[in-house]
Write a protein that holds these residues in place. Structure first.
Motif, mmCIF file in Angstrom:
data_model
loop_
_atom_site.group_PDB
_atom_site.id
_atom_site.type_symbol
_atom_site.label_atom_id
_atom_site.label_comp_id
_atom_site.label_asym_id
_atom_site.label_seq_id
_atom_site.Cartn_x
_atom_site.Cartn_y
_atom_site.Cartn_z
ATOM 1 N N GLU A 159 0.851 -1.206 0.000
ATOM 2 C CA GLU A 159 0.000 0.000 0.000
ATOM 3 C C GLU A 159 0.885 1.253 0.000
ATOM 4 N N ASN A 205 0.619 2.802 8.278
ATOM 5 C CA ASN A 205 0.151 1.573 7.611
ATOM 6 C C ASN A 205 0.791 0.320 8.216
ATOM 7 N N TRP A 212 -3.400 4.783 5.170
ATOM 8 C CA TRP A 212 -4.600 4.280 4.512
ATOM 9 C C TRP A 212 -5.168 3.098 5.285
ATOM 10 N N ASN A 213 -4.288 2.182 5.683
ATOM 11 C CA ASN A 213 -4.725 0.979 6.391
ATOM 12 C C ASN A 213 -4.613 1.181 7.903
ATOM 13 N N ARG A 250 -0.381 4.534 -0.406
ATOM 14 C CA ARG A 250 -1.029 5.714 0.177
ATOM 15 C C ARG A 250 -0.793 5.718 1.683
#
Ligand code: ADP
Ligand code: MG
Length: 508
Positions: free
Chosen positions: A31, A149, A36-37, A33
């Motif tokens: 990931e 993340n 994001w998570n 970005r």
């Protein structure tokens, strides 16, 4: 003995799971970005409660079983308290007193056995990105960014006993462990992506044999760097002591350009992490049948595969090793090997040779070796030309049946090795089978001495000097004449037949 190197490893690996260790945020190392998570749990918001990821626990146990560890029947998580901006909760949930796995061992490829102290389960921290103070940078500088993340991703830490004495063994151990993690699916263990991180502890023994002060090397971004840093550090510490200096307990980094370690921070005061049992998580208990069930999911390990390949196919240690590290290529070879018998029979039938008789074991053995040789030496260039990764052969156009057929043709000298290489290139390009290409390109090897007679006559006539030299006993001239005859026959002449013909004519 004085100055004996004493080395132990600590290796972190991010586990391959769908979600994070204590929440359902995705665990996705790819990931891009930032932030994001994330969710309130892995961001450490007050009032949230963690839930244990069962898959992560199973993967640590599986790793422990692969390394012959004993698995704790009862264990629990603890809080390791420290403050750092990449740690949202202000503590890391880890294991301290009772790791999931203990007392294992791993045999490395040179036969040495390394003892495993422990393997425990914890959560990873986020990532900090320090923006320098370049006044020209568009966003300015002098501050840091944080990406959460990775915060809360399940992380497994393995600690070895200080059993290593050199960089080479550190390399062999790290490579074997990395391969095992991939084989059992516990982690992708990619060091470039930070999914596996190796830390080295190193000291030299004192004159009385006792352990000296140890130095820890961190931020090693490859196994090669880990091995090189060990060898560098052995020399540095030895020279330091011999010159009357003293090794100080510190953390050092590795400068890849200078190939040197450098001091990062001293370890004077020991951290007090104020560990205590995590009150928000239940302790874990396993029945022996739980462990047995996990054990049944243990696949064939790299060491077992190497042995199987050597025994089954009679290939070399190096080839068996290559087919284990490059797992997909090894699977391809297995497929080829399973086709060789049939391909050899087909050849007999087509040539009206032996009909449907079984292929003799020694012929099959030769075919196994030949195929392994070709795959190991010729395929890398083909992969490179076609932009194919050794870890994903899905775009590779030479299917194993066709390759087996080609190997049978080479074995029966229907094709010179030069011809075989040209055919391989064409097969990789077009996906056609070998016979089609040989027919279209007129590549089949000429072994008929009648057909090669005039070729040899022409070469002898055109090269009086080498002919004279050969007659005077200069063996190198024979090689030259064979080469010229190969060229004259456009690479199709069988070199053995050409050699015979030239010798016969000149020895008359
Ligand atoms: P620490 O408390 O400093 O973290 P540990 O006892 O937990 O030290 O060991 C951490 C790592 O250091 C282990 O891999 C261990 O094998 C290694 N180690 C322990 N003692 C030494 C030593 N004298 N020299 C080199 N490595 C050592
Ligand atoms: Mg430690």
């Amino acid at each position: 003995m004085k100055y004996q190197p004493v080395i132990g490893l600590e290796i972190h690996a991010a586990l391959k799971t769908k979600t994070k260790m204590f929440c359902d945020s995705p665990n996705d190392p790819d990931e891009k970005r930032p932030n994001w998570n994330v969710c309130p749990i892995c961001m450490g918001h007050p009032g949230t409660l963690p839930v244990i990821n069962e898959e992560a626990v199973k993967k640590v146990i599986l790793t422990g079983l692969a390394l012959n560890c004993s698995i704790a029947s009862d264990t629990f998580f603890e809080r390791k308290n420290y403050f750092y901006p990449d740690l949202p909760k202000g503590y890391q949930i880890s294991q301290y007193q009772k790791p999931l796995c203990e007392h294992g061992e791993l045999e490395i490829k040179n036969g040495k056995k390394i003892n495993i102290t422990r393997i425990h389960l914890e959560e990873d921290a986020g990532r900090l990105q320090h923006m320098g103070s370049d006044p020209d940078a568009s966003v300015g500088g002098g501050f840091s960014l944080v990406d959460y993340n990775r915060a809360g991703v399940p992380l497994m830490e393995l600690v070895t006993e200080p059993d290593f004495t050199n960089g080479q063994d550190v390399r062999l151990f790290s490579e074997e462990y990395q391969l095992i993690l991939k084989y059992i699916g516990a982690s992708d263990a990619d060091m470039e992506k930070g999914l596996m991180r190796v830390e080295v502890n190193i000291s030299l023994t004192n004159a009385d044999g006792s352990y000296g002060t140890k130095v820890e090397i961190k931020n090693l971004n490859s196994i090669a760097a880990a091995a090189a840093s060990v060898d560098y550090e052995i020399t540095r510490q030895k020279e330091l002591i011999e010159n009357g200096g003293e090794v100080v307990a510190e953390t050092r980094g590795w400068d890849e350009n200078k190939k040197q370690t450098f001091s990062q921070r001293s370890k004077e005061e020991a951290h007090d992490y104020r560990y205590f049992p995590e009150p928000d998580l239940p302790p874990l208990h396993f029945e022996s049948k739980d462990i047995e069930t996990i054990k049944t999911t243990l696949p064939e390990l790299p060491a077992q595969r190497r042995e199987r390949f050597k025994k089954l196919y009679g290939i070399t240690d190096a080839q068996a090793d290559h087919f284990t590290s490059a797992r997909h290529l090894g699977d391809y070879y297995v497929h080829v090997a399973s086709e060789l018998d049939l391909a050899a029979k087909d050849f007999h039938i087509k040539k009206g040779l032996k009909g449907d008789e079984p292929i003799e074991p020694h012929v099959l053995e030769r075919l196994h070796e030949l195929s392994a040789n070709y795959i190991v030496t010729e395929f890398p260039a083909l992969f490179q030309a076609k932009g194919i990764s050794i870890n994903d052969l899905s775009g590779f156009k030479i299917n194993p049946e066709d390759f087996a057929e080609l190997m049978v043709l080479v074995f029966h000298k229907e094709l010179s090795s030069t011809g075989a290489k040209a055919v391989l290139l064409e097969m990789a390009e077009t996906g056609q089978d070998a016979e089609q290409i040989i027919k279209e390109k007129d590549l089949s090897q000429v072994s008929d001495s009648g057909a090669l007679d005039s070729v040899v006559d022409a070469v002898i006539l055109a090269n009086p000097k080498p002919v004279e030299d050969y007659k005077k006993g200069k063996e190198a001239s024979l090689k030259f004449l064979i080469g010229m005859a190969m060229r004259e026959s456009k690479g199709k002449g069988n070199p053995q037949v050409l050699e015979e013909l030239i010798k016969n004519k000149l020895n008359k």
